[in-house]
Every structure is written in structure tokens, then in C-alpha cells.
Write a protein that holds these residues in place. Structure first.
Motif, PDB file in Angstrom:
ATOM      1  N   ALA A   1      -3.629  16.262  40.474  1.00 35.25           N
ATOM      2  CA  ALA A   1      -3.247  15.444  39.528  1.00 35.25           C
ATOM      3  C   ALA A   1      -4.292  14.250  39.597  1.00 35.25           C
ATOM      4  O   ALA A   1      -4.661  13.626  40.556  1.00 35.25           O
ATOM      5  CB  ALA A   1      -1.670  14.794  39.929  1.00 35.25           C
ATOM      6  N   ALA A   2      -5.046  14.215  38.440  1.00 38.22           N
ATOM      7  CA  ALA A   2      -6.118  13.359  38.366  1.00 38.22           C
ATOM      8  C   ALA A   2      -5.726  11.865  37.739  1.00 38.22           C
ATOM      9  O   ALA A   2      -4.603  11.812  37.283  1.00 38.22           O
ATOM     10  CB  ALA A   2      -7.135  13.744  37.521  1.00 38.22           C
ATOM     11  N   LEU A   3      -6.531  10.892  37.613  1.00 40.20           N
ATOM     12  CA  LEU A   3      -6.218   9.582  37.199  1.00 40.20           C
ATOM     13  C   LEU A   3      -6.062   9.736  35.888  1.00 40.20           C
ATOM     14  O   LEU A   3      -5.382   8.860  35.131  1.00 40.20           O
ATOM     15  CB  LEU A   3      -7.194   8.447  37.634  1.00 40.20           C
TER      16      LEU A   3
ATOM     17  N   HIS B   1      -1.665   5.167  42.171  1.00 33.52           N
ATOM     18  CA  HIS B   1      -1.365   5.937  41.366  1.00 33.52           C
ATOM     19  C   HIS B   1      -1.553   7.378  42.226  1.00 33.52           C
ATOM     20  O   HIS B   1      -0.738   8.197  41.956  1.00 33.52           O
ATOM     21  CB  HIS B   1      -2.196   5.788  40.176  1.00 33.52           C
ATOM     22  N   GLU B   2      -2.865   7.551  42.854  1.00 33.11           N
ATOM     23  CA  GLU B   2      -2.857   8.883  43.391  1.00 33.11           C
ATOM     24  C   GLU B   2      -2.134   8.949  44.680  1.00 33.11           C
ATOM     25  O   GLU B   2      -1.774  10.207  44.650  1.00 33.11           O
ATOM     26  CB  GLU B   2      -4.552   8.737  44.081  1.00 33.11           C
TER      27      GLU B   2
ATOM     28  N   HIS C   1       1.180  10.157  43.226  1.00 28.72           N
ATOM     29  CA  HIS C   1       1.175  11.700  42.912  1.00 28.72           C
ATOM     30  C   HIS C   1       1.724  12.851  43.957  1.00 28.72           C
ATOM     31  O   HIS C   1       2.253  13.603  43.783  1.00 28.72           O
ATOM     32  CB  HIS C   1      -0.437  12.175  42.436  1.00 28.72           C
TER      33      HIS C   1
ATOM     34  N   GLU D   1       2.280  11.553  35.553  1.00 27.19           N
ATOM     35  CA  GLU D   1       1.359  10.736  35.413  1.00 27.19           C
ATOM     36  C   GLU D   1       1.891   9.205  35.145  1.00 27.19           C
ATOM     37  O   GLU D   1       1.398   8.268  35.732  1.00 27.19           O
ATOM     38  CB  GLU D   1       0.320  10.959  34.476  1.00 27.19           C
TER      39      GLU D   1
ATOM     40  N   HIS E   1      -1.509  12.610  30.677  1.00 29.07           N
ATOM     41  CA  HIS E   1      -1.715  11.023  30.793  1.00 29.07           C
ATOM     42  C   HIS E   1      -1.229  10.617  29.390  1.00 29.07           C
ATOM     43  O   HIS E   1      -1.685  11.111  28.174  1.00 29.07           O
ATOM     44  CB  HIS E   1      -3.056  10.665  31.098  1.00 29.07           C
TER      45      HIS E   1
HETATM   46 ZN    ZN Z   1      -2.790  10.666  37.932  1.00 24.06          ZN
END
Ligand code: ZN
Length: 710
Positions: free
Chosen positions: A6-8, A543-544, A547, A606, A672
Motif C-alpha cells: 500500500a503506497a502513499l 499513514h504507512e 497500513h 487509504e 487513493h
Molecule cells: Zn497508502
């Protein structure tokens, strides 16, 4: 690999690349970078937070995003060659300019070059050699088209598909996004149930548009786009040497096949639940599922080691594909494969191909008005293909040890915030809390760049064929992934390059990863105080970490196994809170056009990470101020309270002008939310924000049914 991390954000590089369809310190960062011969609009300029950017003619409690961003948005319209322009875009350009300096210096044909310099320098020289590419014309394409023409049976298709998976960047990855592979995807991944085991994964694929919705939705806008796609395919086939009538017929075949594959694909919301794609099969079962794909030939051609078992993400997709292979004649499949070659080669061919590819994928689909300068496209291709060779110089130039030390300290402080948050939750039982703490303690923090650099010495780069270089690098990357099957997990690897402006959590490694590229202004600003940095990069870090505990991440344990560590009652409590988030974000998106609606089930992970991340960052700031004998509501030198500056800095780091065309693409494909919602929905869930600006019940930024998970 199934890209399950899961990315920003959909990265700025990806957004910038989308505009071209090229796949994708005490201030120790030097500010002045010359862009020789470039448009002044492309002057790299790092943005720095300034609370005076707040528009005091507006009410922060009515629309905080607008209050924080209005002045900046008005002063920074989207350049003609971009589809999106944000406070991070100056950094994107800065990073690309720094990489260009490295590439240009390395491209000088000088006997003292190191092996790494030779490799990246020759890659750059070949990419920038537009006249050489024009002279070569169709020549680089011809051997590939001839291979397909020579196929005598559908049985021989397998070897050709394996070949195509090698040739093009990401062409092996499958999935439900633009890097969709010819027919299917194949890679290694950690096993869902036993993360220490690396197994083979076979994924759905086959499309060229961003996802299945583009083929299946029947509203007027979608139908119009599909018609334009058909025209685009036709034009591309003509460029590749076909007659108009042949090209028109072939475009119809491509659409027919891709639409059939789109129908068979699992949608992106169902794919978010790992249980839906965790289908284990023996090789015998895989063979039985798709007898028309010769797996022995495929596995040999990709040098795949034996796998304990095979994860087949979507057996229904393969059942439908098997039927399709049988139903359609070989000639139609040859047309499909020819399209794969022409479409995927286009960015690396002559101007006519590049322009037509730009015209459909960037202008029509994403709203770009002009091509980006060649150098930007070449920088991003080099970053994609030889990223860790190029990244070393970037780190030396832009990421001093004190930046690393300070951001690591913030990571630790934010992890401590989550530990306190878990302990104080009223809805979670002691048993689940204990497990959550074990998972939190198990997170490995990776900051800046990998501990050792990838060796690309086996990639044969030449100075006179860009397409060859892309194919060589792509083959290397594909076989590197496949070779991991059956080997011990390499925990040190990164899936983003050092200059990337993004960050990710990997649930199967239980790591958080922050590339040096995002640890720069306006996200991390060494010249600014804690309130500013916790609001911007602190929220990213939070945020990360969250996740690991969002609706997907919570299904994995500390070791990366898909294992349920929740009591039934706690899971139920969690789901209720998660539903509050997904309901809230199932909302109209006027930025993307009338009638466009976001699916909160796609963005739930997200959104949970945004809402939890900001809470953790604020708590870490509060703890840091307390150590200095201060509190959140004390005023700093500029007259704003720390709490106010924290929220302003948060919003500022997400200010973005965005074209409606790309907004439409993002709402359909991106997990997102758009920037405006990443600010306004989040702060409207927070009494802590209400307090910052003395908002009153009934105002828009004070939500009656506020959601809170973490
Ligand atoms: Zn993310």
C-alpha cells in the motif's frame, strides 16, 4: 509479483508519466539547479511551507483545503505538459533535474567512466538520440512482428507470450492496472499463508486501457472513449505498415479480445481482499485449468525454478481465457500480439509513434495539452529501468545523514504514538491489543535507500538502440523476480527507487519504506520546526504505519502471514468503524465531472491510513512539544498555534490543481482519494481540528457522524 503493498499515493512520477503513457538541512538540498534550454515553466522550484499562504478571506471551518491551498492553487496553474500540478511537483522536477545532471555527465564518452556510469550514460545517450531513432524507423519493430507472423499454431503462442513478458517494462505484472500484461501475469511473491516461502503467482491481465471498467461501462463518456481507442489502435497499425482497411479490421479484433478479457477479470474492489486471490494450485492443476497455455514451455522460457505451489489470483479469469483461446482463430491472436508489440514499443520508437501514443493516452485520456520535454521522459525511463544505479548519485547529492537521522527519529516517535493509541482504545479487547503491539514492534523501518545496491552488470546497454535497452532492462527485471521462487525472502529489497516521491507499507514483509525522494521539501523540510514536519511528512509516516492496521493490513500478522489475530468481537467492532469510513468516502467527485462518484470500498484502506496517520502525527508532535515544556495551543513566533501550523502544513503538502480527465481516471482506478478529500474529509472527522480553528457544530468541517478507527 502481485503488487500488494500500500503506497502513499499514485506517485507523482506515475502521474507525470501518465501524461505521456511512458509507463511510469539546514537546507542541505541545493535549490538552484539550472535547466539549460528548458521552458522557464519547467524551472525546478522546491516549495516551502509558509502559514501566510492561508487565505484569510475564507473560513477554515467551511473548506479547510481551500483555506490552505487557494492562494497557492491560483498562483500555480497546471503547465500545458502536465495533468496535475501540486506542491510536490516542483520537487518532482527538482529530482528529475538532479538525475539528468548525473545521466548527462555519465553519457560523455570518456575512458574513465565506472561500469555504472557507462551503463546509465549509454542508456541516456540512446534515449536522447532522437535523430538516430528516426533513421532506424520501423527497423527495431520488424523482428518482433516477423516472429508473430511466423507462428504456425496456437500452441506456439505460449513461447511468444513468454517473450513479450520479457520485452516490455511491467509486461509480466498482470493485475488490474495499466501495467496489465499480455494475456496474463507471472511472477514470484511471498506466500500469503507462509510469508517465509516465495512461490510463483499467476495473475489476470490482458488489457491496454487502465482497467476493466473502460471496456464495460456503457455511459456515453465511456463509450466515446472506447470509440477513440479503436481509432487510436487503427492509426498505430497504419504506422506499423498496415493498410487502412486491414488496420480497421485489426482494431476491431483487439477491442473484441480485450473486452472479453476485461469481462473475465476480477474487479479492483474484490481484489483488495487477499482471501479472494489466495487460490493455491499444483502445477498439474494449473495445466488442467488452461491446457491451451503450454506451462512447461513457459516455465522453461522464463527460467522459473520449481514452486511449492502456484497462486492463481483469479481462476475464473483463466477459465474464460482458455475458452477464448479455443474459440478464436490463430490469426486473431496474432493481431492481439501484434498490438501488444506496437503499443508497448511506441514510447521508444519514432516521433510519429510517440505522438500518436501521447495523443490518445495523455491528451484524450488524461487531459495533457503538450508533450513533456524529451529529457524528462528519458530521466523517468532510466529511473524505472536502472533505478538503483542512478539512485546512488541522487542519495549522495540530496540526502545527507542528518536528514536520515531526523526522519528516523520521527518514525520512532510516531510508532510510540500508535502504541499509546492501541493501549487506550476502548473498543478493543486486551487479547487483540497484545497482538497489535506485537505486530507494531515487528515493523521494520527503512529510510532513504537500500542497504546494498542492485547489480545491473548483466544488462547489456548499447548507445544506438533505445528499444533494445528497454527490452534488456525489462528482461533483467522480469527474470530477477522469477528467480526468487523457492529462495529465501530478501528483506532488504525496495520496490521504489531512491528518488521516488512516494512511500509504502509492505504487509508481507511488515516494513515501512520512505525513499529519499520524498524526504525533501515540502514533505520533510530540514529548515522547519516539528509542527510543520509532523503535519507533512509525519502524516505520511503515520499513514504507512496505519497500513499495517487498515482493513487489508490488519489481516496480516507481524511476520507477514495472512493470519487472523483478532477476536471475533474486535473484528466486528473494526468492521463497523471501517464501514463508517467507506460510507463517508462514497461521495460525489465534482472535480472529475458531473455524476462521477467515488467508491469508498476501493479507497477504504487509504482513507483509513490518512485518518489514522494524521492522529499519530499529531500525538507525536504533542509529545515532542511536551518535552520542550510547550503545548499544542501555544503560539509560535509567527502568531499561529502549533496545532494550527500542523494542520496548515498537512493541507499545504497536498495542494494540487488537477485536470478533470485524469481525475476521472483516478476515481476509477486509484485506491487513493483525491487531494481535496484527503484534507477535508480527514479534518472533518477530528475534534482536534475543530479545536484548532474554533469551528462550530453545523459547519462543514465539523462532521456530525465523525469516523475514527485509529
Ligand atoms: Zn497508502
Amino acid at each position: 509479483m502481485i503488487r500488494y503493498y500500500a503506497a502513499l499515493a499514485l506517485s507523482l512520477a506515475a502521474l507525470t508519466a501518465f501524461a505521456q503513457n511512458t509507463s511510469v538541512q539546514k537546507n542541505s538540498v541545493p535549490e538552484a539547479l539550472a535547466v539549460s534550454g528548458a521552458d522557464p515553466a519547467n524551472e525546478p522550484k522546491l516549495e516551502h511551507f509558509d502559514p501566510n499562504l492561508a487565505d484569510k478571506t475564507l473560513d477554515p471551518c467551511d473548506d479547510f483545503y481551500k483555506y490552505s491551498c487557494n492562494k497557492w492553487l491560483t498562483a500555480n496553474p497546471i503547465p500545458a505538459d502536465q495533468v496535475f500540478w501540486s506542491t510536490g511537483s516542483g520537487l518532482q522536477l527538482w529530482n528529475e533535474t538532479a538525475l539528468r545532471d548525473t545521466l548527462e555527465a555519465a553519457s560523455k564518452n570518456d575512458a574513465n567512466r565506472s561500469a555504472v556510469q557507462e551503463e546509465i550514460g549509454d542508456y541516456w545517450a540512446a534515449c536522447m538520440d532522437e535523430s538516430g531513432i528516426e533513421t532506424a524507423g520501423l527497423k527495431p519493430l520488424q523482428p518482433e512482428l516477423a516472429r508473430i507472423a511466423a507462428l504456425k499454431s496456437k500452441k506456439e503462442m505460449t513461447l511468444e507470450i513468454a517473450h513479450l513478458h520479457h520485452l516490455y517494462p511491467g509486461a509480466w505484472q498482470g493485475g488490474d492496472n495499466q501495467s496489465n500484461s499480455p494475456l496474463f501475469g507471472f511472477a514470484s511473491q511471498q506466500d500469503f499463508d507462509k510469508a517465509s516461502l516465495v512461490v510463483a503467482a499467476i495473475d489476470q491481465g490482458g488489457l491496454s486501457l487502465p482497467n476493466r471498467d473502460y471496456y464495460l461501462k456503457d455511459d456515453d463518456k465511456s463509450k466515446e472513449l472506447l470509440t477513440k481507442y479503436r481509432t487510436h489502435i487503427q492509426k498505430m497499425f497504419v504506422l506499423a505498415g498496415e493498410t487502412d482497411s486491414q488496420a480497421a479490421a485489426d482494431a476491431g479484433t483487439v477491442i473484441e479480445i480485450e473486452t472479453a478479457l476485461a469481462k473475465a477479470q476480477m474487479d479492483n474492489v474484490r481484489r483488495r481482499d487477499p482471501k479472494n486471490i489466495n487460490n493455491k494450485m499444483s502445477l498439474a492443476q494449473v495445466r488442467a485449468l488452461t491446457p491451451s497455455i503450454d506451462w512447461d514451455v513457459y516455465l522453461k522460457a522464463t527460467k522459473a525454478p520449481a514452486s511449492d505451489h502456484y497462486i492463481v489470483t483469479s481462476p475464473d479469469f483463466f477459465r474464460a481465457e482458455e475458452k477464448l483461446i479455443n474459440d478464436l482463430p490463430l490469426d486473431q491472436w496474432k493481431t492481439y500480439m501484434r498490438w501488444q508489440v506496437v503499443h508497448r514499443s511506441a514510447p521508444y520508437l519514432t516521433k510519429a509513434f510517440v505522438d500518436e501514443n501521447f495523443d490518445f493516452f495523455a491528451r484524450t485520456m488524461a487531459g495533457a495539452q503538450e508533450q513533456q520535454p524529451r529529457w524528462r521522459r528519458c530521466v523517468r525511463a532510466a529511473d524505472r529501468d536502472l533505478g538503483e544505479a542512478l539512485g546512488q548519485a541522487y542519495v549522495d547529492r540530496a540526502f545527507p545523514p542528518d536528514s536520515r537521522a531526523r526522519t528516523l527519529q520521527m518514525v520512532h516517535a510516531i510508532e510510540t504514538s500508535l502504541s499509546s493509541d492501541i493501549q487506550s482504545l476502548t473498543w478493543m479487547s486486551p487479547a487483540t491489543k497484545q497482538q497489535a503491539i506485537v505486530k507494531l514492534k515487528g515493523i521494520e523501518d527503512k529510510i532513504g535507500y537500500p542497504s546494498h545496491w542492485r547489480d545491473y552488470s548483466s544488462v547489456k546497454i548499447v548507445r544506438d538502440s533505445y528499444l533494445n535497452n528497454v527490452a534488456q532492462a525489462s528482461s533483467f527485471e522480469f527474470e530477477r523476480w522469477v528467480a526468487k521462487i523457492g529462495k529465501p525472502v530478501d528483506r532488504s529489497e525496495w520496490t521504489m527507487t531512491p528518488p521516488t516521491i512516494n512511500a509504502y507499507y509492505d504487509p508481507q514483509l511488515n516494513t515501512i519504506n520512505f525513499p529519499a525522494g520524498i524526504l525533501q521539501p515540502p514533505f520533510f523540510d530540514p529548515a522547519k520546526d516539528d509542527a510543520v514536519n509532523y503535519g507533512a511528512i509525519g502524516m505520511v509516516i503515520g499513514h504507512e504505519i496505519i497500513h499495517g492496521f487498515d482493513d487489508q493490513g490488519r489481516k496480516f500478522d507481524a511476520h507477514g502471514n495472512l493470519a487472523d489475530w483478532w477476536t471475533a468481537d474486535d473484528a466486528k467492532q473494526y468492521d463497523e468503524r471501517g464501514k463508517c469510513i467507506s460510507d463517508e468516502y462514497t461521495q460525489d467527485v465534482p472535480e472529475a465531472g458531473p455524476g462521477v462518484k467515488q467508491n469508498g470500498l476501493l479507497t477504504q484502506g487509504e482513507d483509513t491510513a490518512d485518518n489514522g496517520g494524521i492522529q499519530l502525527a499529531l500525538a507525536a508532535l504533542e509529545a515532542s512539544l511536551k518535552q520542550q515544556g510547550k503545548s499544542l495551543d501555544d503560539k509560535g513566533d509567527d502568531g499561529w498555534t502549533y496545532r494550527q501550523r500542523f494542520f496548515l502544513s498537512y493541507a499545504y503538502s497536498w495542494c494540487a490543481n488537477i485536470r478533470p480527465q485524469i481525475a476521472r481516471v483516478l476515481v476509477t482506478t486509484d485506491p487513493h482519494s483525491l487531494p481535496v478529500f484527503r484534507i477535508d474529509n480527514v479534518v472533518s472527522n477530528m475534534p482536534e481540528f475543530e479545536q484548532a480553528f474554533s469551528c462550530k457544530a453545523g459547519q462543514k468541517m465539523v462532521r456530525a457522524n465523525a469516523c475514527r478507527v485509529w
